[in-house]
Design a protein around this motif. Structure first.
Motif, PDB file in Angstrom:
ATOM      1  N   SER A  60      24.449  37.643 -13.140  1.00 29.59           N
ATOM      2  CA  SER A  60      25.466  37.719 -14.182  1.00 29.59           C
ATOM      3  C   SER A  60      26.691  38.509 -13.769  1.00 29.59           C
ATOM      4  O   SER A  60      27.731  38.406 -14.392  1.00 29.59           O
TER       5      SER A  60
ATOM      6  N   GLU B 138      30.748  31.634 -15.935  1.00 34.42           N
ATOM      7  CA  GLU B 138      30.911  32.172 -17.282  1.00 34.42           C
ATOM      8  C   GLU B 138      32.153  33.061 -17.396  1.00 34.42           C
ATOM      9  O   GLU B 138      32.632  33.328 -18.482  1.00 34.42           O
ATOM     10  N   HIS B 139      32.669  33.552 -16.247  1.00 36.40           N
ATOM     11  CA  HIS B 139      33.857  34.385 -16.306  1.00 36.40           C
ATOM     12  C   HIS B 139      35.112  33.562 -16.596  1.00 36.40           C
ATOM     13  O   HIS B 139      36.143  34.107 -16.951  1.00 36.40           O
TER      14      HIS B 139
ATOM     15  N   SER C  53      24.781  37.283 -22.605  1.00 34.84           N
ATOM     16  CA  SER C  53      25.779  36.424 -21.958  1.00 34.84           C
ATOM     17  C   SER C  53      25.813  35.071 -22.637  1.00 34.84           C
ATOM     18  O   SER C  53      24.834  34.638 -23.255  1.00 34.84           O
TER      19      SER C  53
ATOM     20  N   SER D  91      17.821  36.662 -16.245  1.00 35.09           N
ATOM     21  CA  SER D  91      18.718  36.294 -15.149  1.00 35.09           C
ATOM     22  C   SER D  91      17.878  35.898 -13.940  1.00 35.09           C
ATOM     23  O   SER D  91      16.683  36.211 -13.850  1.00 35.09           O
TER      24      SER D  91
ATOM     25  N   ARG E  64      25.999  31.090 -22.343  1.00 34.26           N
ATOM     26  CA  ARG E  64      25.706  30.011 -21.397  1.00 34.26           C
ATOM     27  C   ARG E  64      25.871  28.673 -22.088  1.00 34.26           C
ATOM     28  O   ARG E  64      25.603  28.542 -23.284  1.00 34.26           O
TER      29      ARG E  64
ATOM     30  N   PHE F 126      28.217  42.292 -24.375  1.00 33.66           N
ATOM     31  CA  PHE F 126      28.482  41.108 -23.571  1.00 33.66           C
ATOM     32  C   PHE F 126      28.808  41.493 -22.129  1.00 33.66           C
ATOM     33  O   PHE F 126      29.713  42.307 -21.881  1.00 33.66           O
ATOM     34  N   VAL F 127      28.073  40.895 -21.180  1.00 25.73           N
ATOM     35  CA  VAL F 127      28.335  41.192 -19.773  1.00 25.73           C
ATOM     36  C   VAL F 127      29.702  40.649 -19.349  1.00 25.73           C
ATOM     37  O   VAL F 127      30.321  41.172 -18.420  1.00 25.73           O
ATOM     38  N   GLN F 128      30.183  39.609 -20.040  1.00 24.71           N
ATOM     39  CA  GLN F 128      31.496  39.072 -19.688  1.00 24.71           C
ATOM     40  C   GLN F 128      32.616  40.070 -19.945  1.00 24.71           C
ATOM     41  O   GLN F 128      33.704  39.945 -19.385  1.00 24.71           O
TER      42      GLN F 128
END
Length: 858
Positions: A135, A142-143, A272, A228, A274, A458-460
């Motif tokens: 991630s 996803e970025h 995240s 992940s 997806r 959120f990891v983003q």
């Protein structure tokens, strides 16, 4: 623990080592081959040339062509030294054939080199849309997601971080009391159904971990798409280390002992966004591994317990079966006097049994070791009917019911709906209120509340991401979430059954109902009431109804839909139900997915990733949404789907920077451009990976396998059943009137002169009485018989040589079709069905890459 990156490097090293060894062997063989051909050319006689080539085949352990016996050729060569009757033309033919045999290893070496380079290319593109890059990868799709992703994330946040204000615990209790509080019980039941249900809930026991239970949990989690890729690989490492397993089990048991103190922690669980294969975006948690194992264990325990307790309620006498089209007591006794006790095989019983086995609480596992992924678009699980298989069987069930009602000259109304953002929007107060009503102990309700109110970030959003607490909804891909959702929706199932005496067919929150106009209207009103009380919103975009008349001569207003039912079309996958009861393909929806497929394929930076995307999107996702072949759909459905796949391939390669006009041409052009390889056989694209092929699936082959055995008119099955039923009636009547009927001899004096029942009376309530109708009904639900692919001797012998044991086990009909279609060309080029030596091909690595979870381009 090996990270995803280091594992990729190891795989690259293995492949490179194999390629280096392959290059040395290839160079050595080519040098030897040139020496052999030179030696043969120097021979003064034709027989001498053949002998040199024959000796070379034995030295290099090369199989002779199928049309040549090496032992026989040696005998004939010896004869030719003394006997001029051996034709020189035959000797020249042998020479050419043996020279071609020497070329087969060269082609295998070339193929092995290409296959290895394809794997290296795939490994070199780890951060691709089809890879499970971690991630925090800078190249992860996803970025740079699409606008739709950000829009759906904002809507998700607006739901889950807001309190579910429309849920009123007092109203829920009143509603549930009205539904469950006045249920009748079966004669053999001691307790009232609701009382027994609550007692069952209070009897829950969690248990503890041992290494076997822990491995079961790990296997179940690996079948989901929760963690992940880095954590998935760590989980595999853990499962193979017995010492570590015991240590983990001990730690988890300590957490169970102190469960009242459990929490998610203060830092917040990474989440995240997806993109799923169907185009929807979902928000996944990525909790710490031990935390995930504990929650999975608790979720499986409660899910199986709910299945048991709710299943007992189903059999308690509270769940009703409609009395429509059913014999009353006097009529049943009269029928028994003439025909004896029935077999029990009836359409009515079949409906109930299928509902119970396939649809009732289908999201809940029966056993602790059932690891089915409820969100999978994939193929069926070996032990448990997969969600996709159940979805397909629903299409077949509706289609069969439409045919049956048409044959019985009855109108039928079908409607469908689902709940908008069901998982994220399910109010916490609703879940806790329902579970409290059912008698779940207070200690567990407190744990469930802590589970639901997870702090997430959120990891983003990077390292400075804000942590927020969930106030609504359940997290996806958790068994505990499935259990909570099914407990709430179980109330809906029973509410509909109580109001209609019929069943609501439900796959998670996708709901279907069919029956008379009045029953359908009552069911829809029950659904609306349930949604209002539970604080849920029905999805208007996926809600529709259709009335299909069983009589072509009715006046138009009798086919119109009741205003008590929702408007909109009835859809299943890419199919639409028209007013005649036929399914047609929605071309506009297919066009949308062609454009999506184009984007996914363009994003693939390696050939093998491209093939995997094709297999998943076209051969699986699109094929699934066209509906699997079944006798009830018949040949018209097959021909419609075959035509649709023709359009898809034409549309895919039109107006796009993909070379070629079809899949094979595209791959051939790409292989030439990327690797300088020409003259690729078609079999290379479609042969299975274990034979050195790319394993590309052709979605048309399964259709042609069954087309010849499919029904041109499925209604003929019911026509045949009616004819058999009528023949049974007249045979029974003749026996009765002749005095040879067993039932007549057993009759009491009271009914001694009773006239035989009329055909109309005999035919009444066929769904309860007719074994022939039951046979037709079940036959229409089955797939057509598959064609038998007859192997030619060359393919059969070549397949047997590959692996005699596997050959006798047999290949599936799809592989038989592929081998027979392309096998002769492959045998001619490579001397057998294997395109390369297995020890030289990185087949295992390719299989590992293909087996990983697919993450789609956002």
């Amino acid at each position: 623990m090996e990270t995803s990156t280091s594992l990729t490097q190891s795989m690259q090293h293995i492949t490179t080592t194999k390629l280096d060894a392959l290059s040395r062997q290839q160079q050595s063989y080519e040098t030897s081959k040139q020496r052999i051909l030179g030696a043969a050319a120097c021979q003064s006689t034709q027989a001498g040339k053949v002998k040199v080539l024959l000796d070379a085949l034995e030295v290099h352990d090369i199989d002779a062509p199928a049309n040549i016996s090496k032992a026989n050729v040696r005998r004939f060569l010896e004869q030719s030294r003394h006997d001029p009757s051996v034709p020189s033309a035959l000797l020249r033919e042998w020479q050419m054939t043996l020279e071609q045999a020497l070329e087969a290893p060269s082609r295998k070496y070339e193929h092995a080199s290409l296959f290895g380079r394809l794997v290296v290319e795939w490994l070199g593109s780890e951060a691709l849309p089809l890879s499970d890059a971690s991630s925090d990868s800078q190249d992860h799709f996803e970025h740079v997601g699409r606008k739709e992703m950000y829009d759906q994330r904002r809507e998700w946040e607006s739901i889950v971080f807001a309190e579910g204000s429309t849920s009123n615990p007092a109203a829920i209790k009143t509603y549930l009391t009205g539904i469950f509080g006045s249920t009748s019980k079966a004669k053999k039941m001691v307790k009232e159904p609701l009382e027994a249900l609550r007692e069952g809930m209070r009897s829950f026991k969690l248990g503890t971990f041992d290494t076997l239970v822990l491995q079961t949990c790990m296997t179940g989690m690996l079948k989901t798409d929760l963690l992940s890729e880095e954590k998935r690989k760590a989980l595999v490492d853990f499962s193979n280390n017995s010492t570590l397993l015991q240590e983990i089990a001990d730690v988890l048991n300590m957490q169970i002992d102190a469960l009242e103190n459990w929490s998610w922690g203060e830092e917040g669980v990474p989440v995240s966004v997806r993109r799923a294969l169907n185009g929807k975006y979902r928000v996944y948690m990525d909790e710490e591994i031990l935390q995930a194992l504990l929650i999975h264990f608790i979720g499986m325990k409660w899910a199986t317990h709910f299945r048991t307790v709710f299943g007992a309620f189903f059999h308690s006498g509270a769940w009703k079966q409609s009395s429509d089209n059913s014999l009353d007591g006097p009529a049943r006794r009269k029928r028994q006097r003439f025909f004896g006790q029935g077999s029990g095989q009836s359409v009515r019983n079949e409906r109930r049994e299928r509902y119970q086995s396939d649809y009732f609480l289908s999201q809940l596992p029966e056993l602790f070791d059932d690891g089915t992924d409820n969100y999978s678009e994939g193929s069926p699980n070996d032990d448990v009917k997969s969600p996709m298989a159940i979805k397909q069987s629903l299409l077949h069930l509706i289609s069969t019911e439409l045919l049956l009602n048409a044959r019985l000259n009855r109108s039928i109304t079908v409607f469908q709906s689902d709940f908008k953002w069901f998982g994220p929007s399910l109010p916490h107060a609703t879940i806790i209120s329902v579970l409290h009503f059912f008698g779940v102990p207070e200690t567990w309700l407190k744990f469930f509340e802590k589970f639901l109110k997870a702090p997430v970030k959120f990891v983003q959003d990077g390292p400075e991401a804000q942590t927020q607490t969930r106030r609504c909804g359940v997290p996806i891909q958790h068994r505990l979430s499935d259990a909570m959702g099914e407990a709430v929706l179980f109330c809906l199932d029973f509410a509909v059954n109580k109001s209609t005496e019929s069943n609501l067919y439900r796959l998670h929150d996708d709901i279907w109902f069919w029956g008379s106009s009045n029953a359908s209207a009552l069911a829809w009103e029950s659904i609306q009431e349930f949604a209002s009380v539970m604080g849920l919103t029905l999805n208007e975009g996926k809600t529709g109804a259709a009335k299909v008349s069983g009589d072509l001569d009715v006046v138009p207003h009798e086919t119109s839909l009741s205003n008590r039912l929702p408007q909109g079309e009835v859809r299943w996958g890419f199919l639409r139900l028209d007013s005649s009861g036929k399914w047609t393909i929605d071309d506009q929806q297919v066009e949308t997915h062609i454009r999506e497929l184009q984007q996914q394929l363009k994003a693939c930076k390696s050939i093998l990733a491209w093939v995997q995307a094709w297999n998943m999107y076209v051969a699986r996702f699109i094929s699934n949404n066209f509906g699997e072949p079944a006798n009830c759909l018949g040949r018209p459905h097959l021909d419609m789907v075959i035509e649709a796949f023709e359009k898809i391939q034409r549309g895919l390669f039109a107006d796009i920077d993909l070379p070629g006009e079809n899949v094979g041409e595209y791959l051939r052009v790409e292989l030439a451009a990327r690797f300088g390889v020409e003259n690729i056989p078609d079999g290379f694209f479609y042969f299975p990976i274990e034979l050195g092929g790319l394993g590309m699936r052709n979605p048309l082959i399964p259709l042609f396998l069954v087309r010849g055995e499919s029904l041109s008119d499925p209604m003929v099955k019911f026509d045949e059943a009616f004819e058999l039923e009528e023949a049974d009636y007249y045979n029974a009547k003749q026996s009765y009137e002749d005095g040879t009927s067993i039932s007549r001899h057993l009759r009491t004096n009271t009914h001694d002169n009773e006239p035989f029942m009329s055909l109309d009376e005999y035919s009444r309530c066929r769904e309860e009485t007719s074994i022939h109708l039951h046979g037709a009904y079940t036959a229409l639900l089955e797939p057509p018989r598959s064609a038998i692919v007859e192997p030619t001797p060359d393919v059969r012998n070549a397949d047997r040589k590959l692996d005699p044991v596997a050959y006798h086990r047999g290949r599936d009909v799809y592989e038989q079709w592929v081998l027979q279609l392309y096998g002769a060309d492959i045998i001619r080029r490579y001397g057998g069905l294997a395109l390369g030596e297995k020890k030289l091909l990185p087949i295992g690595l390719a299989s590992i890459l293909r087996s990983e979870k697919i993450r789609w381009q956002g």
